[in-house]
Design an enzyme around this catalytic site. Structure first.
Site, mmCIF file in Angstrom:
data_model
loop_
_atom_site.group_PDB
_atom_site.id
_atom_site.type_symbol
_atom_site.label_atom_id
_atom_site.label_comp_id
_atom_site.label_asym_id
_atom_site.label_seq_id
_atom_site.Cartn_x
_atom_site.Cartn_y
_atom_site.Cartn_z
ATOM 1 N N GLU A 70 7.433 -7.316 16.932
ATOM 2 C CA GLU A 70 8.287 -6.775 15.881
ATOM 3 C C GLU A 70 7.712 -5.511 15.244
ATOM 4 O O GLU A 70 8.457 -4.619 14.838
ATOM 5 C CB GLU A 70 8.536 -7.829 14.802
ATOM 6 C CG GLU A 70 9.408 -8.977 15.247
ATOM 7 C CD GLU A 70 8.626 -10.145 15.827
ATOM 8 O OE1 GLU A 70 9.218 -11.218 16.060
ATOM 9 O OE2 GLU A 70 7.390 -9.982 16.040
ATOM 10 N N LYS A 79 21.588 -17.494 8.172
ATOM 11 C CA LYS A 79 22.286 -17.892 9.396
ATOM 12 C C LYS A 79 23.691 -18.423 9.124
ATOM 13 O O LYS A 79 24.603 -18.234 9.935
ATOM 14 C CB LYS A 79 21.454 -18.935 10.140
ATOM 15 C CG LYS A 79 21.837 -19.106 11.593
ATOM 16 C CD LYS A 79 20.818 -19.951 12.341
ATOM 17 C CE LYS A 79 21.169 -20.035 13.822
ATOM 18 N NZ LYS A 79 20.154 -20.841 14.567
ATOM 19 N N MET A 94 -12.774 7.510 13.608
ATOM 20 C CA MET A 94 -12.835 8.070 12.263
ATOM 21 C C MET A 94 -13.751 7.244 11.376
ATOM 22 O O MET A 94 -14.487 7.791 10.532
ATOM 23 C CB MET A 94 -11.434 8.172 11.664
ATOM 24 C CG MET A 94 -11.369 9.003 10.390
ATOM 25 S SD MET A 94 -11.865 10.728 10.642
ATOM 26 C CE MET A 94 -10.344 11.402 11.304
#
Length: 605
Positions: free
Chosen positions: A92, A204, A515
Site C-alpha cells: 500500500e 462496507k 546521508m
C-alpha cells in the site's frame, strides 16, 4: 458528467463483435446504429460502491493504484466493470507513492485504494508525503461496517482520525446515497487551490448498500474559496521595489509548477534579467541551462545559489513555504533583503520568513499582475556579473580519479547525457537524491519527482511506476535510487514487470545509509551506528529474479555502454552501480546554519 458507453460482459462483447463484422447478419447495420445512438447512456448505479466508481469515472480518472482487501472489496468489484485501469501494487505504501507521482506528472489527482486497518495505515506514509509536498491525491480506504466502528472489530482503525493531520480534507462516508458525492467533492478539493491529499473512508455497509443516486460532477463546496488575484496596492508596491532593486533574485518553489506558472516566471525573469534560484520542489520551473539560472538553494544547494540569496536586496519568493532545508538559520537567510512572497495559501505568508510584500493568490495570476505593474527593469548588471562570478568560484566540479571507485556524480551525468531533456527523474531519499538534484540538468517542469518535505525513503521505485503511467509514451523515466531506499520498496519491481513498464532504475550502491553515514562522520566522530549496509543483495540478480533486466557497473569503463543498454531496453531494468562508499554530498550547510557559510569539504563543517 463524462459520457460513457453502456457496459457489456466479455461474452456479450465477443458475440456483438461477431454480429457486427459478419456481413451475412441481417441486423448488423441496425445494431451499429443502436450502439451509436446509445453512446451517451450508462448502466444505472445500483450500489454505493458503483456510485464511488462512477464518481471517479466522472472525474476522468484513468488509473487507480491499490491493494485489494476485505473491507474495500465492494469497490474493487465495481472497478471490475469499469474502464478505469487498476494497477495492483505490491504494498500500500507503493500505491500511495505511485498515485502521488501520477499527480505530480499529470497535474490531476492520483488515486490510491486500500482496505481497512493495516491497508489504510500502510497508506499513511504516502499520504503524509503528499501533504508535505502539496501533491494532489485521493485516497479511498475500506472500513468495517458502520455498526462495528468503535468496537475494535477485525482490521478496524480510526482512519479519519489517523489521517486528519495529514490530509487537506477527509470524510467518513455515512450513506450509500451520498458516498458518490463524497468522492466527487474529495477529488475536486485535492486539486483546487493549494493541492493536497484527500481521503474518503468507506464502511462496507455503505459501499454494499443499495442506491440509484448518480453522483454529481466533481466540485468543491460553495464555502471553499481561493483568492486568485493579489491585492493591487501591494502588487504596485512590490513592482516598485523590483524596479528599484540593485540585487534582485527570484526564488521559485514547487507552487510555481503546481500553479502552472513556470512559463510566466520564465518570461518575467528573462524580460527583466533577474537571476533565478529554485527550491528542491521547484526544480524544472526554470531551465538550468539558462545563464540566469543559479539552480537549487538550501542545505545541499549550489554555492552560487546560496551566495545570491545571502547577498540579495530583493527576494521574490513564488510558491515556496521557506522550509528549514531551504533557509537554514532564519536570522541569516537573505538578511539584507526585502521579501516579496507570492503564495496561494495565506497561512504560508510570514510563517517562516517575514514578507514585506505579501501577495496572496494564484502563482500564474500574480506573476502576470507583477509583469503588468513592472515598467522598468532593475539596474542590476553588476549584480548579474557577481552571480556569474560565484558560479565560477563555486562550480559543481568534482574529481573522478580512475584509481578510485566510480563517483556517483559521473553516473548521474552519464544518465542525463543518454536521455532527452523531457526525461522524468524520480528518486528515493538520501545522498543519491542530492546528486540527482545537483548533476542532472533540468529544463522542464514536472520532470523532477521526489519526496521533499517528508523525506520518505522508498519513494523512488513506486513513484517511477506512477510517473511512467502519467508520462507521454515517448518520455523516458529514470529512477535514481540508493541501496537502502531501493530495498524498502523493491517489491514494486513485480508490478513494473507485470505491467511491462519501460523504466530504468539506477541504484547508487555504497552499502550504507549514505546521508546518515556522512553525518556520522561529520558530527558523531565516525561512529557508523546502524548505517553500514554491507549485507546488500546483488541488485542486478535480484532484478532478474523479478523478471526485469539486470545490469552491474563496477568501474568507469562500464558506465557509458551499460547506461545506454539499460535506457534502450524496452521494459523495466535495474543497474546496480557500485559507487565510492566514501563519496559525500557537497556543498553542505549544517542544519540551522548560515547558507552563506556552506562547506565544500568535511573539514569545513
Amino acid at each position: 458528467m463524462s459520457e460513457r458507453a453502456a457496459k457489456i460482459s466479455p461474452a456479450e462483447e465477443e458475440q456483438d463483435d461477431d454480429q457486427i463484422t459478419d456481413s451475412a447478419a441481417p441486423d448488423a447495420a441496425v445494431e451499429e446504429d443502436a450502439t451509436s445512438d446509445s453512446e451517451t447512456t450508462t448502466e444505472p448505479v445500483t450500489s454505493g460502491a458503483e456510485s464511488v466508481v462512477r464518481a471517479l469515472e466522472n472525474a476522468g480518472v484513468e488509473y487507480a493504484f491499490g491493494v485489494q482487501g476485505g473491507a474495500i472489496m465492494p469497490v474493487y468489484d465495481a472497478l471490475y466493470h469499469s474502464d478505469i485501469d487498476h494497477v495492483m501494487m505490491a504494498h500500500e505504501q507503493g500505491a500511495a507513492h505511485a498515485a502521488d507521482a501520477y499527480g505530480i506528472v499529470s497535474g490531476e489527482p492520483g488515486v490510491c485504494l486500500a482496505t481497512s486497518g493495516p491497508g489504510a495505515t500502510n497508506l499513511v506514509t504516502g499520504i503524509a508525503d503528499a501533504d508535505m509536498d502539496s501533491d494532489p491525491m485521493l485516497a479511498l480506504t475500506g472500513q468495517v461496517p458502520t455498526e462495528f466502528v468503535g468496537n475494535d472489530a477485525f482490521q478496524e482503525t480510526d482512519t479519519t482520525g489517523v489521517t486528519t493531520p495529514i490530509t487537506k480534507d477527509n470524510t467518513f462516508a455515512s450513506s450509500s446515497d451520498t458516498v458518490g458525492n463524497d468522492v466527487s467533492e474529495a477529488f475536486a478539493l485535492a486539486r483546487e487551490g493549494r493541492p493536497g491529499p484527500t481521503l474518503v473512508d468507506l464502511p462496507k455497509d455503505v459501499t454494499n448498500g443499495e442506491t440509484d443516486r448518480e453522483p454529481d460532477a466533481p466540485a468543491v463546496p460553495d464555502t471553499y474559496e481561493v483568492q486568485e488575484r493579489a491585492d493591487e496596492e501591494t502588487v504596485a508596491a512590490a513592482a516598485e521595489r523590483i524596479e528599484n532593486a540593485d540585487r534582485p533574485v527570484m526564488l521559485l518553489g514547487g507552487g510555481v509548477i503546481k500553479g502552472e506558472a513556470s512559463e510566466a516566471c520564465r518570461e518575467f525573469a528573462i524580460e527583466h534579467e533577474i537571476p533565478v534560484v529554485t527550491t528542491m520542489p521547484g526544480i524544472g520551473s526554470f531551465p538550468e541551462d539558462h545563464e540566469l539560472s543559479l539552480e537549487m538553494a538550501g542545505m545541499h544547494g549550489t554555492g552560487y545559489a546560496n551566495m545570491a540569496i545571502t547577498h540579495c536586496d530583493t527576494l521574490i519568493g513564488i510558491g515556496t513555504r521557506f522550509d528549514d532545508r531551504l533557509t537554514g538559520g532564519i536570522e541569516t537567510f537573505a538578511p539584507d533583503a526585502e521579501v516579496i512572497h507570492v503564495d496561494i495559501d495565506p497561512a504560508e505568508i510570514s510563517k517562516n520568513i517575514y514578507a514585506d510584500y505579501p501577495l496572496v493568490g494564484d502563482a500564474e495570476t500574480v506573476v502576470e499582475q507583477l509583469a503588468e505593474a513592472v515598467d522598468d527593469s532593475p539596474e542590476a548588471k553588476k549584480w548579474r556579473a557577481q552571480c556569474q562570478q560565484w558560479k565560477s568560484d563555486y562550480s559543481m566540479a568534482y574529481d573522478a580519479p580512475k584509481d578510485k571507485p566510480v563517483q556517483p556524480e559521473f553516473v548521474v551525468e552519464a544518465l542525463d547525457e543518454a536521455t532527452d531533456d523531457d526525461t522524468i527523474v524520480t528518486t528515493g531519499v538520501g545522498q543519491h537524491q542530492m546528486w540527482a538534484c545537483q548533476y542532472w540538468t533540468y529544463t522542464e517542469p514536472r520532470t523532477w519527482v521526489s519526496s521533499h518535505g517528508l523525506g520518505a525513503m522508498g519513494y523512488g521505485l513506486p513513484s517511477a511506476i506512477g510517473a511512467r503511467l502519467a508520462a507521454d509514451d515517448d518520455q523516458d523515466v529514470v529512477c535514481i535510487d540508493g541501496d537502502g531506499s531501493f530495498l524498502m520498496t523493491m517489491q514494486g519491481l513485480s508490478v513494473a514487470v507485470r505491467e511491462d513498464l519501460d523504466i530504468t532504475v539506477a541504484v547508487l550502491n555504497n552499502e550504507y545509509i549514505g546521508m546518515v553515514r556522512q553525518w556520522q562522520d561529520a558530527f558523531f566522530e565516525g561512529r557508523h551506528a546502524a548505517s553500514d549496509y554491507g549485507w546488500m543483495p546483488e541488485f542486478d540478480k535480484l532484478a532478474e529474479a523479478f523478471g526485469a533486466q539486470g545490469y552491474r557497473i563496477d568501474d568507469y569503463d562500464d558506465v557509458a555502454d551499460t547506461v545506454a543498454d539499460a535506457i534502450a531496453y524496452d521494459g523495466p531494468s535495474v543497474i546496480d552501480v557500485h559507487i565510492d562508499p566514501d563519496a559525500n554530498v557537497y556543498p553542505m550547510v549544517p542544519s540551522g546554519g548560515d547558507n552563506g557559510q556552506f562547506a565544500l569539504t568535511e573539514d569545513q563543517l
